[in-house]
Design a protein around this motif. Structure first.
Motif, PDB file in Angstrom:
ATOM      1  N   ILE A 260     102.839  26.905  58.129  1.00 18.42           N
ATOM      2  CA  ILE A 260     103.081  26.981  59.572  1.00 18.42           C
ATOM      3  C   ILE A 260     102.298  28.158  60.120  1.00 18.42           C
ATOM      4  CG2 ILE A 260     104.807  27.312  61.385  1.00 18.42           C
ATOM      5  CD1 ILE A 260     106.853  26.052  59.553  1.00 18.42           C
ATOM      6  N   SER A 261     101.665  27.928  61.262  1.00 17.28           N
ATOM      7  CA  SER A 261     100.901  28.993  61.885  1.00 17.28           C
ATOM      8  C   SER A 261     101.841  30.046  62.468  1.00 17.28           C
ATOM      9  CB  SER A 261      99.998  28.425  62.989  1.00 17.28           C
ATOM     10  OG  SER A 261      99.354  29.468  63.680  1.00 17.28           O
ATOM     11  N   LEU A 262     101.524  31.290  62.208  1.00 13.06           N
ATOM     12  CA  LEU A 262     102.339  32.381  62.750  1.00 13.06           C
ATOM     13  C   LEU A 262     102.196  32.493  64.251  1.00 13.06           C
ATOM     14  CD1 LEU A 262     104.270  34.440  61.506  1.00 13.06           C
ATOM     15  CD2 LEU A 262     102.376  36.082  61.435  1.00 13.06           C
ATOM     16  N   PHE A 263     101.081  31.977  64.791  1.00 14.79           N
ATOM     17  CA  PHE A 263     100.898  31.987  66.245  1.00 14.79           C
ATOM     18  C   PHE A 263     101.978  31.150  66.940  1.00 14.79           C
ATOM     19  CE2 PHE A 263      96.577  32.720  64.664  1.00 14.79           C
ATOM     20  CZ  PHE A 263      96.281  33.896  65.327  1.00 14.79           C
ATOM     21  N   ALA A 264     102.342  30.050  66.323  1.00 13.30           N
ATOM     22  CA  ALA A 264     103.320  29.165  66.949  1.00 13.30           C
ATOM     23  C   ALA A 264     104.708  29.785  66.997  1.00 13.30           C
ATOM     24  CB  ALA A 264     103.364  27.837  66.196  1.00 13.30           C
ATOM     25  N   GLU A 265     104.986  30.763  66.140  1.00 12.04           N
ATOM     26  CA  GLU A 265     106.316  31.366  66.095  1.00 12.04           C
ATOM     27  C   GLU A 265     106.411  32.639  66.939  1.00 12.04           C
ATOM     28  OE1 GLU A 265     107.680  31.953  62.172  1.00 12.04           O
ATOM     29  OE2 GLU A 265     107.714  29.824  61.670  1.00 12.04           O
ATOM     30  N   LEU A 266     105.339  33.433  66.957  1.00 13.81           N
ATOM     31  CA  LEU A 266     105.397  34.730  67.642  1.00 13.81           C
ATOM     32  C   LEU A 266     104.506  34.823  68.866  1.00 13.81           C
ATOM     33  CD1 LEU A 266     105.419  37.111  64.534  1.00 13.81           C
ATOM     34  CD2 LEU A 266     107.361  36.230  65.825  1.00 13.81           C
ATOM     35  N   GLY A 267     103.763  33.775  69.171  1.00  9.70           N
ATOM     36  CA  GLY A 267     102.892  33.842  70.321  1.00  9.70           C
ATOM     37  C   GLY A 267     101.584  34.555  69.990  1.00  9.70           C
ATOM     38  N   PRO A 268     100.861  34.982  70.999  1.00  7.62           N
ATOM     39  CA  PRO A 268      99.540  35.593  70.773  1.00  7.62           C
ATOM     40  C   PRO A 268      99.626  37.038  70.274  1.00  7.62           C
ATOM     41  CG  PRO A 268     100.031  35.584  73.106  1.00  7.62           C
ATOM     42  CD  PRO A 268     101.175  34.856  72.438  1.00  7.62           C
ATOM     43  N   PHE A 269     100.344  37.255  69.171  1.00  3.00           N
ATOM     44  CA  PHE A 269     100.504  38.625  68.680  1.00  3.00           C
ATOM     45  C   PHE A 269      99.193  39.146  68.098  1.00  3.00           C
ATOM     46  CE2 PHE A 269     100.636  36.519  64.673  1.00  3.00           C
ATOM     47  CZ  PHE A 269     100.317  37.467  63.725  1.00  3.00           C
ATOM     48  N   TYR A 270      98.359  38.251  67.532  1.00  6.63           N
ATOM     49  CA  TYR A 270      97.091  38.696  66.956  1.00  6.63           C
ATOM     50  C   TYR A 270      96.155  39.216  68.046  1.00  6.63           C
ATOM     51  CZ  TYR A 270      92.908  38.660  64.035  1.00  6.63           C
ATOM     52  OH  TYR A 270      91.792  39.032  63.355  1.00  6.63           O
ATOM     53  N   ILE A 271      96.188  38.585  69.205  1.00  8.03           N
ATOM     54  CA  ILE A 271      95.413  39.086  70.343  1.00  8.03           C
ATOM     55  C   ILE A 271      95.891  40.482  70.726  1.00  8.03           C
ATOM     56  CG2 ILE A 271      94.860  38.682  72.781  1.00  8.03           C
ATOM     57  CD1 ILE A 271      95.073  35.718  72.267  1.00  8.03           C
ATOM     58  N   CYS A 272      97.195  40.690  70.666  1.00  4.56           N
ATOM     59  CA  CYS A 272      97.749  42.009  70.974  1.00  4.56           C
ATOM     60  C   CYS A 272      97.243  43.054  69.981  1.00  4.56           C
ATOM     61  CB  CYS A 272      99.276  41.940  70.956  1.00  4.56           C
ATOM     62  SG  CYS A 272     100.090  43.476  71.436  1.00  4.56           S
ATOM     63  N   ALA A 273      97.155  42.685  68.696  1.00 11.43           N
ATOM     64  CA  ALA A 273      96.667  43.625  67.688  1.00 11.43           C
ATOM     65  C   ALA A 273      95.204  43.995  67.941  1.00 11.43           C
ATOM     66  CB  ALA A 273      96.829  43.012  66.296  1.00 11.43           C
ATOM     67  N   ILE A 274      94.375  43.022  68.313  1.00  9.83           N
ATOM     68  CA  ILE A 274      92.968  43.309  68.593  1.00  9.83           C
ATOM     69  C   ILE A 274      92.835  44.184  69.837  1.00  9.83           C
ATOM     70  CG2 ILE A 274      90.714  42.291  69.009  1.00  9.83           C
ATOM     71  CD1 ILE A 274      91.885  41.748  66.259  1.00  9.83           C
ATOM     72  N   LEU A 275      93.689  43.950  70.829  1.00  6.56           N
ATOM     73  CA  LEU A 275      93.650  44.775  72.037  1.00  6.56           C
ATOM     74  C   LEU A 275      94.065  46.213  71.739  1.00  6.56           C
ATOM     75  CD1 LEU A 275      95.190  42.219  74.557  1.00  6.56           C
ATOM     76  CD2 LEU A 275      92.808  43.015  74.497  1.00  6.56           C
ATOM     77  N   VAL A 276      95.078  46.386  70.907  1.00  8.13           N
ATOM     78  CA  VAL A 276      95.462  47.742  70.500  1.00  8.13           C
ATOM     79  C   VAL A 276      94.323  48.410  69.736  1.00  8.13           C
ATOM     80  CG1 VAL A 276      97.071  49.073  69.081  1.00  8.13           C
ATOM     81  CG2 VAL A 276      97.915  47.191  70.494  1.00  8.13           C
ATOM     82  N   ASN A 277      93.608  47.621  68.924  1.00  2.57           N
ATOM     83  CA  ASN A 277      92.445  48.164  68.217  1.00  2.57           C
ATOM     84  C   ASN A 277      91.368  48.625  69.196  1.00  2.57           C
ATOM     85  OD1 ASN A 277      90.617  48.374  65.711  1.00  2.57           O
ATOM     86  ND2 ASN A 277      89.493  46.967  67.016  1.00  2.57           N
ATOM     87  N   GLY A 278      91.122  47.846  70.247  1.00  2.76           N
ATOM     88  CA  GLY A 278      90.142  48.256  71.251  1.00  2.76           C
ATOM     89  C   GLY A 278      90.538  49.522  71.979  1.00  2.76           C
ATOM     90  N   PHE A 279      91.809  49.631  72.312  1.00  4.24           N
ATOM     91  CA  PHE A 279      92.305  50.860  72.944  1.00  4.24           C
ATOM     92  C   PHE A 279      92.181  52.048  71.999  1.00  4.24           C
ATOM     93  CE2 PHE A 279      96.205  53.534  73.148  1.00  4.24           C
ATOM     94  CZ  PHE A 279      95.826  54.316  74.228  1.00  4.24           C
TER      95      PHE A 279
END
Length: 355
Positions: A260-279
């Motif tokens: 099961i894809s983790l995106f389907a359970e927690l939403g766009p959390f990976y996008i959040c991690a990349i954004l925190v990396n950019g900050f």
């Protein structure tokens, strides 16, 4: 699984919390990287050619933050606690830029690690290498990968509505999803390997410096620039390890184990991690260059650093010259005969005028 034990209302709340975190991180990343790009554009950063990779990384993080604000903003505005139904065309068009921009960030991060490896282990080759040419080649590779990912996602997307789902995993083709997961994982592992070499090389150089001890003025300037580049690279590599590599491994491993894809359970959390990396990348660059960024600080760092050395040399020269002018007349008086001079004792100023 989590997706089976929660109803649609609870999943919608989790999606909303993740989206709000994404919007906060995207805003911070957008502001910090826009400021860095502005400083490069206004030439407020000394030795900008040597830091061109940092500029390209800021451009990649800035583009990712801008795309995330549009994509996540659309998800948050059309959020519903009862029923989620997003337009697949808008989702795909706005999401195409996110995995593609991530490839630019990964390529530039690996290029920064490679740059430090060349500087540490192959200094002769590094001195002969054009920093601008190396950075431009890295950015060109990043844009090629960007174009491939963008077209791959756009052309393979099924473009079907997926109710009660607010992540890209529901709207893209499974082949593209597997490709993104494995490519990000491989790139993350490459960053880990290169980071190990960079950290080991910097540690070896630090031990060597402690044994040498003394340095010349030119050596101090070179060491300062070298240390500054090392700090920026190490900080960015640490951010990539925590916010890019670990989430990629987590997503891939979770899907391999559970199916099961983790995106389907927690939403766009990976996008959040990349954004925190950019900050975090922007924050590292600003902290390391805090004394040289800004119009006034730029002037101080680019001109007064050299003028201060000239002023010190001039002061030393004038002091020595004044000492010679005051001592020389006293030495000459020892060879003169004052027997014909009247007993009147001349003043110090008169003695100086006579000679």
């Amino acid at each position: 699984m989590l997706i089976d034990t929660m109803n649609s209302s609870q999943m919608a709340v989790i999606y909303l919390v993740t989206e709000l975190c994404c919007l906060t991180a995207a805003t911070l990343s957008f502001v910090f990287n826009a400021y860095i790009i502005y400083c490069f554009w206004r030439k407020k950063i000394p030795a900008a050619d040597n830091l061109r990779l940092a500029l390209y990384l800021a451009i990649g993080d800035f583009g990712y933050a801008a795309a995330a604000l549009i994509h996540i903003g659309y998800l948050a505005i059309n959020w519903s606690n009862e029923w989620l139904d997003y337009n697949p065309y808008i989702i795909i068009i706005t999401n195409c830029f996110l995995p593609a921009n991530l490839k630019i960030i990964v390529v530039v991060s690996c290029s920064m690690a490679l740059d430090r490896c060349l500087a540490i282990f192959f200094p002769v080759v590094y001195r002969q290498l054009s920093k601008s040419y190396f950075a431009n080649c890295a950015m060109a590779c990043g844009y090629c990968w960007f174009t491939f990912d963008f077209l791959f996602q756009l052309l393979t997307a099924p473009l079907k509505r997926m109710p009660n789902c607010a992540t890209m995993a529901c709207f893209v083709h499974r082949t593209f999803l597997l490709y993104v997961s494995y490519s990000n994982t491989i790139a993350g592992l490459l960053i880990v390997v290169m980071s190990v070499f960079v950290f080991a090389g910097i540690q070896k150089i630090s031990q060597r410096k402690s044994q040498i001890g003394t340095q010349t003025t030119t050596g101090v300037k070179t060491t300062s620039v070298f240390r500054q580049a090392n700090r920026i690279t190490v900080g960015i590599l640490f951010c990539s390890l925590f916010f890019v590599t670990i989430p990629s491994l987590l997503v891939t491993g979770y899907e391999e184990v559970t199916g099961i894809s983790l995106f389907a359970e927690l939403g766009p959390f990976y996008i959040c991690a990349i954004l925190v990396n950019g900050f975090a990348d922007g924050l590292v660059f600003v902290i390391v260059n805090r004394k040289s960024m800004g119009s006034r600080h730029r002037t101080l760092s680019s001109t007064q650093s050299s003028n201060s050395v000239i002023d010190r040399s001039r002061q030393i020269y004038l002091v020595r010259l004044g000492a010679k002018n005051t001592v020389a007349p006293l030495r000459r008086t020892s060879n003169l005969d004052f027997s014909h001079v009247t007993p009147h004792k001349p003043s110090i100023v008169q003695q100086h005028d006579q000679y």
